[in-house]
Design an enzyme around this catalytic site. Sequence first.
Site, short mmCIF file in Angstrom:
data_model
loop_
_atom_site.label_atom_id
_atom_site.label_comp_id
_atom_site.label_asym_id
_atom_site.label_seq_id
_atom_site.Cartn_x
_atom_site.Cartn_y
_atom_site.Cartn_z
N LYS A 183 7.75 -4.49 -16.01
CA LYS A 183 7.89 -3.36 -15.74
C LYS A 183 9.55 -3.20 -16.82
CE LYS A 183 8.43 -5.25 -11.79
NZ LYS A 183 7.98 -5.52 -10.34
N THR A 214 14.97 4.74 -5.34
CA THR A 214 13.93 3.81 -5.74
C THR A 214 13.75 2.27 -5.13
OG1 THR A 214 15.04 3.39 -7.51
CG2 THR A 214 13.34 5.25 -7.63
N GLY A 216 12.33 -0.45 -3.66
CA GLY A 216 11.39 -0.87 -2.79
C GLY A 216 10.15 -0.51 -3.87
N THR A 217 10.35 -0.50 -5.30
CA THR A 217 9.00 -0.13 -6.65
C THR A 217 8.69 -0.92 -6.53
OG1 THR A 217 10.88 1.88 -7.04
CG2 THR A 217 9.50 1.07 -8.93
N GLY A 218 9.47 -2.73 -6.85
CA GLY A 218 9.14 -3.46 -7.14
C GLY A 218 7.84 -4.33 -6.47
N CYS A 219 8.05 -4.42 -4.77
CA CYS A 219 7.25 -5.00 -3.72
C CYS A 219 5.68 -3.77 -3.87
CB CYS A 219 7.74 -4.47 -2.70
SG CYS A 219 9.57 -5.33 -2.45
#
Length: 270
Positions: A183, A214, A216-219
Site C-alpha cells: 500500500k 482516514t 481504520g484505512t488498513g483494517c
Amino acid sequence: MSAPVPPSAPVPPRVLTVAGSDSGGGAGIQADLKTMLAFGVHGMSVLTAVTAQNSQGVQGVWELPVEAVRAQYRSVVDDIGVQAVKTGMLSSAEVVQTVAELLAGTDAPVVVDPVGVSKHGDPLLAASALDTVRTRLLPAATVATPNLDEVAQLTGVRVEDEKGLRRAADAVLAFGPRWALIKGGHLRGDAVDLLCDGSEEHWLRAPRLDNRHTHGTGCTYASAVAAGLASGQGVVEAVRAAKEYVTGAIARGFALGAGIGPVDHAWRSR
C-alpha cells in the site's frame, strides 16, 4: 391460526477477523465487522487485545491470554466454519505464534494485515514479535497487506517512490505469502498500490483525497479483500473491489473527537 414459517434465508459467506478492539470504533475489530457487513458477508471475531483508543491515539493496551485467543478461534471455526480469515493486531510473539498455528489447520484463504503501529504512531506489535511474523505468519498468508512503514519494519526496505514498490513486494514475498499488496498511500501523488505474486503485477490507482480523517484505512482494506475472497472472487478481483470500496470510504471520512476521524464504512448506503 399461526402464520406460515418463512423459508430459511441463505447462509452468507463467513469471514473471521483475528484482531484487537478499537474502543473508538474506527479501526480494529469494529472496522473489520463494519466492512464485512458492507460486503454482505457474515463477520465473526477473535479478540486478541483491548485498547483504550480515541481520535487522538491509543491510551492503553491489554493483551488477552493465548488461551482466550485459541478458545475463541476454535469455538467459531469448529462449529460455524469460515470461508476466509483476516488477521490484524496480534500484539505479541506468543499471540502471533498461536494464530499462525491455528491458521495452518484452517482450509480457507488468509489475509494478513501485519499491523505494527496505529494511525497516530502508537506501537501495536512488540519488537520481539517481528521475527515470528516473518517466519510463521506471513507464510500462511494468501495476501499480505503491509503499508510502507510495515514493509520497512519487516524487511528493512524503505520506499521513497513508486519505483520502490516492486522491490518492497519482492522483499515481503520472500517470507512466503502467495501475494503481496504493498500500500503506497504514504507516497506523494496518487494513492497507488501494487499487488504482486512475484510474476504478475497489478497496479491500483486512485486520486489522493484531501481528507485527514482516514483512521481504520488498513483494517478496512484488508477486511474488504477477505470478504471478496470468501465470496468466491479471485485475489485480483477481490483486491480491485476492496480498493474501490476503501477509496470511497476515505472520501467520506468524517470528524470525530479532536483528532483523526474514521473512514465511512457505510458510505455506499448513506
